[in-house]
Enzyme design. Structure first.
Site, PDB file in Angstrom:
ATOM      1  N   HIS A 134     107.147  -4.929 -13.084  1.00 39.00           N
ATOM      2  CA  HIS A 134     107.412  -4.889 -14.522  1.00 39.00           C
ATOM      3  C   HIS A 134     107.565  -6.317 -15.013  1.00 39.00           C
ATOM      4  O   HIS A 134     108.129  -7.156 -14.306  1.00 39.00           O
ATOM      5  CB  HIS A 134     108.691  -4.090 -14.808  1.00 39.00           C
ATOM      6  N   ASP A 144     107.045   4.641 -14.737  1.00 35.87           N
ATOM      7  CA  ASP A 144     105.880   5.503 -14.529  1.00 35.87           C
ATOM      8  C   ASP A 144     105.777   6.056 -13.117  1.00 35.87           C
ATOM      9  O   ASP A 144     104.922   6.899 -12.853  1.00 35.87           O
ATOM     10  CB  ASP A 144     104.593   4.721 -14.848  1.00 35.87           C
TER      11      ASP A 144
HETATM   12  N1  ACO Z   1     100.933  -4.205  -6.932  1.00 36.86           N
HETATM   13  C1  ACO Z   1     100.662  -5.343  -6.233  1.00 36.86           C
HETATM   14  N2  ACO Z   1     100.983  -6.588  -6.654  1.00 36.86           N
HETATM   15  C2  ACO Z   1     101.612  -6.693  -7.836  1.00 36.86           C
HETATM   16  C3  ACO Z   1     101.930  -5.563  -8.621  1.00 36.86           C
HETATM   17  C4  ACO Z   1     101.573  -4.287  -8.112  1.00 36.86           C
HETATM   18  N3  ACO Z   1     101.857  -3.185  -8.822  1.00 36.86           N
HETATM   19  N4  ACO Z   1     102.537  -5.969  -9.744  1.00 36.86           N
HETATM   20  C5  ACO Z   1     102.609  -7.298  -9.680  1.00 36.86           C
HETATM   21  N5  ACO Z   1     102.056  -7.752  -8.529  1.00 36.86           N
HETATM   22  C6  ACO Z   1     102.004  -9.134  -8.057  1.00 36.86           C
HETATM   23  C7  ACO Z   1     100.941  -9.930  -8.783  1.00 36.86           C
HETATM   24  O1  ACO Z   1      99.706  -9.876  -8.099  1.00 36.86           O
HETATM   25  C8  ACO Z   1     101.549 -11.308  -8.782  1.00 36.86           C
HETATM   26  O2  ACO Z   1     101.394 -11.840  -7.490  1.00 36.86           O
HETATM   27  P1  ACO Z   1     101.225 -13.469  -7.312  1.00 36.86           P
HETATM   28  O3  ACO Z   1     102.499 -14.062  -7.850  1.00 36.86           O
HETATM   29  O4  ACO Z   1     101.013 -13.662  -5.864  1.00 36.86           O
HETATM   30  O5  ACO Z   1     100.026 -13.821  -8.148  1.00 36.86           O
HETATM   31  C9  ACO Z   1     103.045 -11.035  -8.970  1.00 36.86           C
HETATM   32  O6  ACO Z   1     103.258  -9.728  -8.417  1.00 36.86           O
HETATM   33  C10 ACO Z   1     103.510 -11.055 -10.414  1.00 36.86           C
HETATM   34  O7  ACO Z   1     102.723 -10.118 -11.133  1.00 36.86           O
HETATM   35  P2  ACO Z   1     102.141 -10.372 -12.565  1.00 36.86           P
HETATM   36  O8  ACO Z   1     100.920  -9.536 -12.752  1.00 36.86           O
HETATM   37  O9  ACO Z   1     102.024 -11.837 -12.847  1.00 36.86           O
HETATM   38  O10 ACO Z   1     103.321  -9.801 -13.440  1.00 36.86           O
HETATM   39  P3  ACO Z   1     103.225  -9.341 -14.934  1.00 36.86           P
HETATM   40  O11 ACO Z   1     104.594  -9.419 -15.468  1.00 36.86           O
HETATM   41  O12 ACO Z   1     102.159 -10.075 -15.653  1.00 36.86           O
HETATM   42  O13 ACO Z   1     102.729  -7.809 -14.824  1.00 36.86           O
HETATM   43  C11 ACO Z   1     102.713  -5.477 -14.607  1.00 36.86           C
HETATM   44  C12 ACO Z   1     103.551  -6.709 -14.920  1.00 36.86           C
HETATM   45  C13 ACO Z   1     101.456  -5.455 -15.489  1.00 36.86           C
HETATM   46  C14 ACO Z   1     103.527  -4.223 -14.951  1.00 36.86           C
HETATM   47  C15 ACO Z   1     102.329  -5.478 -13.110  1.00 36.86           C
HETATM   48  O14 ACO Z   1     103.499  -5.443 -12.315  1.00 36.86           O
HETATM   49  C16 ACO Z   1     101.414  -4.328 -12.720  1.00 36.86           C
HETATM   50  O15 ACO Z   1     100.193  -4.433 -12.869  1.00 36.86           O
HETATM   51  N6  ACO Z   1     101.973  -3.170 -12.239  1.00 36.86           N
HETATM   52  C17 ACO Z   1     101.171  -2.004 -11.948  1.00 36.86           C
HETATM   53  C18 ACO Z   1     100.871  -1.231 -13.236  1.00 36.86           C
HETATM   54  C19 ACO Z   1     102.087  -0.540 -13.781  1.00 36.86           C
HETATM   55  O16 ACO Z   1     102.812   0.136 -13.062  1.00 36.86           O
HETATM   56  N7  ACO Z   1     102.285  -0.666 -15.105  1.00 36.86           N
HETATM   57  C20 ACO Z   1     103.376   0.002 -15.810  1.00 36.86           C
HETATM   58  C21 ACO Z   1     104.414  -0.989 -16.227  1.00 36.86           C
HETATM   59  S1  ACO Z   1     105.738  -0.195 -17.064  1.00 36.86           S
HETATM   60  C22 ACO Z   1     105.105   0.108 -18.581  1.00 36.86           C
HETATM   61  O17 ACO Z   1     104.368  -0.634 -19.154  1.00 36.86           O
HETATM   62  C23 ACO Z   1     105.462   1.313 -19.210  1.00 36.86           C
END
Ligand code: ACO
Length: 430
Positions: A307, A364
């Site tokens: 998140h 979710d």
């Molecule tokens: N699976 C694997 N790796 C992940 C995940 C995941 N679900 N989420 C984040 N990471 C990793 C990224 O690759 C990144 O790694 P790095 O630092 O080595 O590059 C690090 O964790 C940080 O992630 P970001 O994408 O930079 O974080 P951001 O805050 O931009 O994204 C997000 C948040 C979009 C929710 C992300 O965690 C994600 O894609 N999760 C999966 C989708 C999801 O569950 N979305 C629902 C969110 S809740 C909502 O909106 C209602």
């Protein structure tokens, strides 16, 4: 706390005011930065940018706290009807008995949609996404109820447009489902409460009456409350942005529905169940999917984890996880996906990749399993999220409209393309 921040650029020092929120959040006010310094800030994804001052929802991502209008979501989820929480979010205060009764009457009064809107449903292709139908129908409410924008509020803080949208959204959602499966529409029933009415419109059939189980209504009530607002997320920011250009309420919320649709946002609840199904069908090969999620060259991510704001367990996910156990037990549903979800969570919680990045289950992760148990089809999961989020979107839109300092949302950019160059006539081009 300091009263101002100092910024030193090219030998010159500028002072920037500091603003502090009621819960101690600190912000450097850069509203005059460009005018005073000639510089803008660059913050793609708005990782550090506050876009507004708001008094609707507070969340602390480090501590896993979420409050609506100062009330903990745990208390609200345990003790309230969704419609009561909607009133709180929209109005700022919990309703007293009379106010709640009036609000319930409004929900009953506005539940129907214009009959002409029903023809719209006939002309979507059979596999149309319920999210696209929802956003179309919400946008077009403006055509059928144009007076809503102007109508004054007879109910102390809530506009008729608000009540109409909140009530009609569930009729639209249920009708879109009925149309998609070719069943006759079930009209709203004034004897049922908000959540029961939605369930009845979804699942009642001629000659096969739908019995509303209290466990089902209660689980759905809780889910809607937990989704009711979440401050400046992607869809809410979209609603505010569209509204900031003067867009009407329906156009703004329709845009919010589209923003929510994406799998990184509200679309994740559908993506989670599809992912759990994939792991189940693949002989529970957890390692494979965890490996894929960690592989930077693979776009696959574990849906339902991570998140932008929460760096600990999402407080909503905690409540939903418990509710999930409860509802499955009460309904005597055995869903192998729940075991897959539990094991995946367990493995992730012991994996350095996820630990070091603070990736915990979000709202979710377990919600889809509840939706499945109560009969909601997978492609409607994100519609359910939208249904819950309506009060938040409307409240944020209203707050934005009432803000005297509100300007049209218009970020800047750092341009890296060609600088002005000489035009080349066609006959000279390579
Ligand atoms: N699976 C694997 N790796 C992940 C995940 C995941 N679900 N989420 C984040 N990471 C990793 C990224 O690759 C990144 O790694 P790095 O630092 O080595 O590059 C690090 O964790 C940080 O992630 P970001 O994408 O930079 O974080 P951001 O805050 O931009 O994204 C997000 C948040 C979009 C929710 C992300 O965690 C994600 O894609 N999760 C999966 C989708 C999801 O569950 N979305 C629902 C969110 S809740 C909502 O909106 C209602």
């Amino acid at each position: 706390m300091a009263d101002f921040a100092k910024l030193s650029i090219e030998g010159q020092t500028y002072t920037l005011p500091i603003i502090e929120g009621t819960a101690g959040q600190k912000a450097i006010d850069i509203r005059n930065l460009l005018k005073e310094t000639g510089y803008i800030t660059l913050d793609s994804g708005y990782m550090n940018t506050g876009s507004c001052i708001s008094n609707i929802t507070y969340l602390d991502g480090a501590k896993g706290i979420l409050d609506y209008r100062g009330y903990a979501i745990e208390d609200l989820a345990d003790n309230c009807f969704f419609i009561e929480v909607a009133y709180l979010i929209l109005n700022g205060e919990l309703p007293n008995f009379d106010q709640l009764e009036q609000f319930k009457r409004d929900m009953r009064r506005f539940a129907l949609i214009h009959e002409d809107m029903i023809h719209f449903f006939d002309h979507f292709p059979p596999n149309a996404s319920p999210m696209s139908i929802l956003s179309t129908m919400v946008g077009t409410l403006h055509n059928f109820y144009p007076e809503m924008d102007e109508e004054d509020d007879p109910y102390g803080g809530l506009t008729v447009a608000t009540a109409r949208l909140l009530s009609k959204i569930r009729t639209i959602a249920a009708f879109s489902y009925k149309k998609s499966i070719g069943h006759p529409l079930v009209y709203p029933n004034a004897k049922l409460n908000y959540v029961q009415n939605f369930l009845n419109m979804m699942f009642d059939r001629p000659n096969i009456p739908y019995i509303i189980k209290p466990e089902v209504a209660s689980a759905l009530n809780k889910l809607l409350i937990l989704h009711a607002d979440h401050e400046q997320n992607c869809s809410t920011s979209t609603v505010r942005l569209v509204g900031s250009a003067g867009g009407n309420l329906y156009a703004s919320i329709s845009a919010g529905v589209n923003a929510l649709w994406g799998p990184l946002h509200g679309g994740a609840n559908q993506a989670v169940v599809e992912m759990l199904e994939l792991i189940y069908a693949d002989d529970r090969d957890f390692d494979k999917y965890i490996r894929k999620a960690k592989d930077k060259n693979d776009p696959f991510r574990l849906s339902g984890f991570g998140h932008r704001v929460y760096k600990t367990f999402d407080p909503r996910a905690k409540i939903i996880k418990e509710a999930c156990d409860h509802v499955l037990r009460a309904l005597e549903v055995e869903d192998p996906l729940l075991d897959i979800a539990r094991e995946l969570e367990e493995r992730v919680s012991n994996d350095d990749y996820f630990i070091s990045r603070n990736l915990y289950p979000n709202v979710d992760f377990y919600s889809g399993i509840i939706y499945r148990a109560i009969g909601i089809p997978t492609n409607m999961f994100t519609v359910m999220f939208a249904l819950g989020r309506i009060p938040g979107w409307i409240a944020q839109w209203n707050e934005m409209k009432q803000d005297q300092d509100q300007k049209i949302g218009r970020p800047r950019q750092v341009y890296t393309g060609y600088t002005r160059r000489k035009f080349i006539p066609m006959h000279q081009r390579a």
